[in-house]
Design a protein around this motif. Structure first.
Motif, mmCIF file in Angstrom:
data_model
loop_
_atom_site.group_PDB
_atom_site.id
_atom_site.type_symbol
_atom_site.label_atom_id
_atom_site.label_comp_id
_atom_site.label_asym_id
_atom_site.label_seq_id
_atom_site.Cartn_x
_atom_site.Cartn_y
_atom_site.Cartn_z
ATOM 1 N N ILE A 86 6.801 4.747 10.328
ATOM 2 C CA ILE A 86 6.170 3.954 8.889
ATOM 3 C C ILE A 86 6.268 2.591 8.955
ATOM 4 C CG2 ILE A 86 6.557 3.797 6.260
ATOM 5 C CD1 ILE A 86 8.133 6.738 6.260
ATOM 6 N N ASP A 87 5.208 2.060 8.833
ATOM 7 C CA ASP A 87 4.940 0.601 8.916
ATOM 8 C C ASP A 87 4.877 -0.107 7.754
ATOM 9 O OD1 ASP A 87 2.445 0.857 8.502
ATOM 10 O OD2 ASP A 87 1.470 0.921 10.382
ATOM 11 N N ALA A 88 4.474 -1.328 7.804
ATOM 12 C CA ALA A 88 4.661 -2.171 6.577
ATOM 13 C C ALA A 88 3.314 -1.979 5.729
ATOM 14 C CB ALA A 88 4.589 -3.462 6.927
ATOM 15 N N ASP A 89 2.196 -1.581 6.440
ATOM 16 C CA ASP A 89 1.010 -0.993 5.813
ATOM 17 C C ASP A 89 1.282 0.215 4.895
ATOM 18 O OD1 ASP A 89 -0.398 -3.210 6.914
ATOM 19 O OD2 ASP A 89 -1.085 -1.828 8.551
ATOM 20 N N VAL A 90 1.995 1.191 5.269
ATOM 21 C CA VAL A 90 2.198 2.189 4.469
ATOM 22 C C VAL A 90 2.996 1.955 3.008
ATOM 23 C CG1 VAL A 90 3.289 4.408 4.299
ATOM 24 C CG2 VAL A 90 2.179 3.877 6.307
ATOM 25 N N VAL A 91 4.204 1.007 3.554
ATOM 26 C CA VAL A 91 5.009 0.708 2.415
ATOM 27 C C VAL A 91 4.428 -0.295 1.427
ATOM 28 C CG1 VAL A 91 7.138 -0.902 1.883
ATOM 29 C CG2 VAL A 91 7.233 0.705 3.725
ATOM 30 N N ASN A 92 3.400 -1.140 1.831
ATOM 31 C CA ASN A 92 2.655 -2.077 0.886
ATOM 32 C C ASN A 92 1.564 -1.427 0.292
ATOM 33 O OD1 ASN A 92 4.238 -4.403 1.551
ATOM 34 N ND2 ASN A 92 2.581 -4.955 3.443
ATOM 35 N N SER A 93 1.160 -0.288 0.870
ATOM 36 C CA SER A 93 0.217 0.664 0.174
ATOM 37 C C SER A 93 0.621 1.132 -1.236
ATOM 38 C CB SER A 93 -0.393 1.697 1.030
ATOM 39 O OG SER A 93 0.462 2.756 1.138
ATOM 40 N N ILE A 94 2.006 1.270 -1.425
ATOM 41 C CA ILE A 94 2.553 1.980 -2.429
ATOM 42 C C ILE A 94 2.574 1.302 -3.741
ATOM 43 C CG2 ILE A 94 4.725 3.115 -3.375
ATOM 44 C CD1 ILE A 94 3.455 4.628 -1.264
ATOM 45 N N THR A 142 11.464 4.719 -1.952
ATOM 46 C CA THR A 142 11.218 5.320 -0.472
ATOM 47 C C THR A 142 11.114 6.791 -0.439
ATOM 48 O OG1 THR A 142 13.653 3.938 -0.210
ATOM 49 C CG2 THR A 142 13.236 5.969 1.265
ATOM 50 N N VAL A 143 11.173 7.438 -1.703
ATOM 51 C CA VAL A 143 10.541 8.954 -1.704
ATOM 52 C C VAL A 143 8.985 8.660 -1.588
ATOM 53 C CG1 VAL A 143 10.259 10.852 -3.202
ATOM 54 C CG2 VAL A 143 12.609 9.792 -2.709
ATOM 55 N N LYS A 144 8.763 7.741 -2.424
ATOM 56 C CA LYS A 144 7.021 7.521 -2.429
ATOM 57 C C LYS A 144 6.350 7.301 -1.019
ATOM 58 C CE LYS A 144 6.569 6.233 -7.247
ATOM 59 N NZ LYS A 144 6.352 5.294 -8.338
ATOM 60 N N VAL A 145 7.107 6.210 -0.288
ATOM 61 C CA VAL A 145 6.586 5.701 0.883
ATOM 62 C C VAL A 145 6.705 7.044 1.787
ATOM 63 C CG1 VAL A 145 7.581 4.507 2.674
ATOM 64 C CG2 VAL A 145 7.313 3.354 0.688
ATOM 65 N N LEU A 146 7.950 7.734 1.815
ATOM 66 C CA LEU A 146 8.007 8.811 2.588
ATOM 67 C C LEU A 146 6.993 10.003 2.543
ATOM 68 C CD1 LEU A 146 11.891 9.323 2.736
ATOM 69 C CD2 LEU A 146 10.490 8.613 4.503
ATOM 70 N N ASN A 147 6.621 10.154 1.179
ATOM 71 C CA ASN A 147 5.646 11.153 0.639
ATOM 72 C C ASN A 147 4.353 10.778 1.252
ATOM 73 O OD1 ASN A 147 7.676 13.101 -0.130
ATOM 74 N ND2 ASN A 147 7.379 12.333 -2.126
ATOM 75 N N SER A 148 3.929 9.469 0.947
ATOM 76 C CA SER A 148 2.699 9.115 1.271
ATOM 77 C C SER A 148 2.611 8.907 3.043
ATOM 78 C CB SER A 148 2.515 7.374 0.753
ATOM 79 O OG SER A 148 1.259 6.909 1.232
ATOM 80 N N ALA A 149 3.460 8.388 3.704
ATOM 81 C CA ALA A 149 3.398 8.674 5.177
ATOM 82 C C ALA A 149 3.417 10.057 5.802
ATOM 83 C CB ALA A 149 4.704 8.096 5.745
ATOM 84 N N ALA A 150 3.897 10.937 4.947
ATOM 85 C CA ALA A 150 3.894 12.615 5.573
ATOM 86 C C ALA A 150 2.432 12.831 5.349
ATOM 87 C CB ALA A 150 4.691 13.339 4.531
ATOM 88 N N GLU A 151 1.661 12.477 4.133
ATOM 89 C CA GLU A 151 0.419 12.816 3.843
ATOM 90 C C GLU A 151 -0.645 12.217 4.492
ATOM 91 O OE1 GLU A 151 -0.815 11.842 -0.170
ATOM 92 O OE2 GLU A 151 0.890 13.130 -1.235
ATOM 93 N N ILE A 152 -0.474 10.906 5.104
ATOM 94 C CA ILE A 152 -1.339 10.639 5.795
ATOM 95 C C ILE A 152 -1.208 10.672 7.352
ATOM 96 C CG2 ILE A 152 -2.320 8.994 4.264
ATOM 97 C CD1 ILE A 152 -0.681 6.701 5.499
ATOM 98 N N GLY A 153 0.106 11.069 7.830
ATOM 99 C CA GLY A 153 0.457 11.354 9.049
ATOM 100 C C GLY A 153 1.034 10.092 9.805
ATOM 101 N N ALA A 154 1.355 9.117 8.928
ATOM 102 C CA ALA A 154 1.767 7.735 9.525
ATOM 103 C C ALA A 154 3.318 7.979 9.990
ATOM 104 C CB ALA A 154 1.673 6.563 8.527
ATOM 105 N N TYR A 155 3.526 7.897 11.472
ATOM 106 C CA TYR A 155 4.815 7.894 11.681
ATOM 107 C C TYR A 155 4.887 6.970 13.163
ATOM 108 C CZ TYR A 155 9.254 9.647 13.512
ATOM 109 O OH TYR A 155 10.538 9.815 14.069
#
Length: 190
Positions: free
Chosen positions: A182-190, A167-180
């Motif tokens: 957070i959708d399945a693509d962001v989660v699956n990218s981890i 969850t921390v990785k997903v939140l950090n990744s979403a913050a880096e790419i500005g994804a808000y």
């Protein structure tokens, strides 16, 4: 500290320091032990309860595990002065297996094992709870499907520690790419 180097003396000193940090320490292990027992007894009679929590307990040596029995046996009449909680990885369950470690049977027989199971179908409820604790509605943050599909024969990794780290990785990744949100693509990218 390194659990393989944990000693009876270090536990006694930690208990004394926790109950009364200003108390001058005794020199001999026997005197420290008596001092600790008196502090625990007096504190217990004053209505306090004490619990020794050892994390990473899977790293404890068998001799140290056997020594914990002495702490557990401290009593004032019929009242135990100290509870002990061992927290560890699955290796701890092996260490507490009497068939594998018969020499520690006296302490093993006094242990109750509570095993944390994977979250599996409770993953969504767990994440909702975690986000509610910080007053955040997870549905406003994450649109990804909050379920785990399992395939027969695979071992589930939906333990809270793994879920929290992901969850921390997903939140950090979403913050880096500005994804808000957070959708399945962001989660699956981890």
């Amino acid at each position: 500290p390194d659990k393989e180097r944990l000693t009876v003396t270090s536990i006694i000193e930690a208990i004394i320091d926790e109950i009364n940090p200003k108390l001058p320490g005794k020199r001999s292990i026997e005197a420290k032990s008596r001092q600790m027992e008196k502090l625990l007894r007096d504190s217990s009679r004053a209505g306090m309860t004490h619990c020794l929590v050892i994390e990473e307990a899977h790293d404890l040596t068998l001799p140290m595990l056997k020594n914990l029995k002495r702490f557990w046996e401290l009593e004032d009449g019929f009242k135990r002065l100290l509870s002990i909680v061992l927290i560890g990885q699955p290796e701890l369950k092996n260490k507490l297996n009497e068939r594998m470690n018969w020499e520690a049977r006296e302490v093993i027989r006094r242990c109750e094992i509570a095993e944390l199971k994977p979250l599996n179908d409770k993953l969504k409820d767990y994440l909702i709870h975690k986000f509610n604790r910080i007053n955040v509605d997870i549905t406003k943050v994450m649109t990804a499907k909050l379920t785990m599909t399992s395939r027969t024969g695979l071992i589930s990794n939906t333990y809270p520690l793994v879920v929290n780290n992901l969850t921390v990785k997903v939140l950090n990744s979403a913050a880096e790419i500005g994804a808000y949100p957070i959708d399945a693509d962001v989660v699956n990218s981890i």
